[in-house]
Design an enzyme around this catalytic site. Structure first.
Site, PDB file in Angstrom:
ATOM      1  N   CYS A 124       0.779  -1.270   0.100  1.00  0.00           N
ATOM      2  CA  CYS A 124       0.032  -0.186   0.158  1.00  0.00           C
ATOM      3  C   CYS A 124       0.972   1.177  -0.107  1.00  0.00           C
ATOM      4  O   CYS A 124       0.385   2.263  -0.150  1.00  0.00           O
ATOM      5  CB  CYS A 124      -0.945   0.013   1.387  1.00  0.00           C
ATOM      6  SG  CYS A 124      -2.012  -1.466   1.160  1.00  0.00           S
ATOM      7  N   CYS A 155      -0.227   3.014   5.935  1.00  0.00           N
ATOM      8  CA  CYS A 155       0.241   1.768   6.678  1.00  0.00           C
ATOM      9  C   CYS A 155       0.509   0.892   5.514  1.00  0.00           C
ATOM     10  O   CYS A 155      -0.087   1.190   4.719  1.00  0.00           O
ATOM     11  CB  CYS A 155      -0.801   1.450   7.769  1.00  0.00           C
ATOM     12  SG  CYS A 155      -2.366   1.030   7.029  1.00  0.00           S
ATOM     13  N   GLY A 175       0.824  -3.394   4.708  1.00  0.00           N
ATOM     14  CA  GLY A 175       0.454  -4.943   4.892  1.00  0.00           C
ATOM     15  C   GLY A 175       2.113  -5.391   5.263  1.00  0.00           C
ATOM     16  O   GLY A 175       3.038  -5.094   4.399  1.00  0.00           O
ATOM     17  N   HIS A 213      -9.627   2.424  -2.043  1.00  0.00           N
ATOM     18  CA  HIS A 213      -8.245   2.234  -1.992  1.00  0.00           C
ATOM     19  C   HIS A 213      -7.689   1.094  -3.080  1.00  0.00           C
ATOM     20  O   HIS A 213      -7.423   0.013  -2.593  1.00  0.00           O
ATOM     21  CB  HIS A 213      -7.961   1.640  -0.437  1.00  0.00           C
ATOM     22  CG  HIS A 213      -6.499   1.493  -0.201  1.00  0.00           C
ATOM     23  ND1 HIS A 213      -5.499   2.011  -0.883  1.00  0.00           N
ATOM     24  CD2 HIS A 213      -6.038   0.416   0.675  1.00  0.00           C
ATOM     25  CE1 HIS A 213      -4.482   1.397  -0.263  1.00  0.00           C
ATOM     26  NE2 HIS A 213      -4.765   0.670   0.695  1.00  0.00           N
TER      27      HIS A 213
END
Length: 398
Positions: free
Chosen positions: A92, A384, A386, A354
């Site tokens: 991300c 953030c 993953g 997203h």
């Protein structure tokens, strides 16, 4: 204060509208979406401007040409055949990372102008049949695997769906279901207000959709639900922890499709080509964190970025923390001591969606234009990641 040896700027930025899951952009590959955004961004440059490199982020790799993604995007954008392409994946954070890599190439004198960005077609994520190439024993029924669901679950060292990382943070920070639903509602309302006021027009390049009914100029984020109410949110059942969980379809980021492209240039190239810079890339920071609470990643990234630049959070006018989950954003807000009204002022991924590899590029694009609209000085975009990482980039209005 900057540790960079030369000034590096964002000089152009455009994105497609975000398409809902299996929505208006579902038939476009991630490469095609990246090409559309890149053509729009390149058009903002003076005619004949030479771009030296393409760096593009993508996470799931859903199309058949995914291994060629950055190269194909550069060619779709009309760049010279000699212009190399690099596809990157920091999950991300990929959209942010593409811009960081672009700045690094410029700082190393390996390029003067770089096309950067991120793209994702989550709608085209295939189901896979693992082991089919080598065959199966008699009587064994092979099982299809949803590659998108697999991508949204961290398998090592502790198998953890992304939603559980948000549940973990909610428990750690004493966040309630009421709070996450109120935040989700605020994201939808902020997006609706910004959309109505035309705030996203400067960043969105409409996509032409052809059908039997004619041609549609698709120019808005399809996933957003401006009619959302607190009552409708509270009716939704928790997805990951039965009955008592926090995370629902309404307070998590939307699965979606889209691409965003930025052009990054050094000071020398800006002067040589008569380009008007939009924002200076002051600095960046990326770091690891505990995977089972990956959503807290923006906190150490932002804290270390501020420490490295000597700028305080009070000096920053705009802050974006990618809305993977409402619980995750609220945990970051609490840990940073931020006023929630200062964060994601025009809504975020809960409202608009997203598309994994594209969101970081969208955030930097949005902040670039918002700094000019609001006449602020500094902005921070963060996400953030993953697997347990965080990333943040500091921009200054030029």
């Amino acid at each position: 204060m900057s540790r960079l040896s030369k000034n590096v700027y964002i000089v152009a930025a455009k994105r497609t509208p975000w398409g809902a899951f299996s929505g208006k952009l579902a038939n476009f590959t991630a490469t095609e979406l990246g090409g559309l955004a890149s053509v729009a961004a390149i058009k903002q440059l003076p005619e004949g401007t030479k771009v030296d490199s393409t760096i593009y982020g993508n996470v799931v790799g859903t199309s058949a040409d995914a291994p060629y993604l950055a190269r194909h995007i550069g060619l779709r954008a009309g760049l010279a055949i000699e212009t190399p392409g690099l596809t990157i994946n920091r999950l991300c954070g990929s959209g942010f990372q593409s811009v960081i890599n672009a700045a690094q190439e410029i700082l190393l004198d390996e390029a003067k102008i770089v096309l950067a960005g991120g793209t994702e077609s989550m709608s085209q994520a295939p189901h896979v049949l693992r082991g089919a190439r080598t065959g199966a024993r008699f009587g064994i029924d092979m099982k299809l695997e949803d590659s998108l669901a697999s991508a949204l679950t961290d398998s090592y060292p502790t198998k953890t769906p992304m939603g559980i990382t948000a549940e973990n943070l909610g428990k750690m920070y004493g966040i309630t279901r009421q709070e996450v639903d109120e935040y989700a509602l605020m994201s939808q309302q902020r997006w609706a207000k910004a959309h109505k006021e035309g705030i996203f027009k400067s960043e969105i390049a409409p996509v032409e959709l052809k059908s039997r009914k004619g041609v549609e100029q698709f120019d808005y984020d399809e996933h957003a639900r401006p009619e959302t109410t607190i009552a409708s949110l509270q009716k939704l059942k928790p997805v990951f922890i039965k009955d008592i969980g926090l995370v629902t379809a309404g307070n998590a980021s939307g699965i979606s499709d889209g691409a965003c492209s930025l052009v990054v240039a050094g000071e020398e190239a800006v002067k040589e080509n008569g380009i008007k810079p939009l924002a200076r890339i002051v600095d960046w920071y990326y770091t690891g964190c505990e995977p089972t609470i990956m959503g807290i990643g923006p906190v150490p990234a932002i804290q270390n970025l501020l420490k490295r630049t000597g700028i305080s959070l009070a000096d920053v006018d705009l802050v974006e923390i990618n809305e993977a989950f409402a619980a995750q954003v609220l945990a970051c807000v609490k840990e940073l001591g931020l006023d929630v009204n200062k964060v994601n002022q025009n809504g975020g991924s809960i409202a608009m969606g997203h598309p994994l590899g594209a969101s970081g590029a969208r955030i930097l694009t949005h902040l670039t234009y918002e700094l000019h609209r609001t006449q602020g000085k500094y902005a921070i975009g963060s996400a953030c990641i993953g697997g347990g990482q965080g990333i943040a980039v500091l921009l200054e209005r030029v």
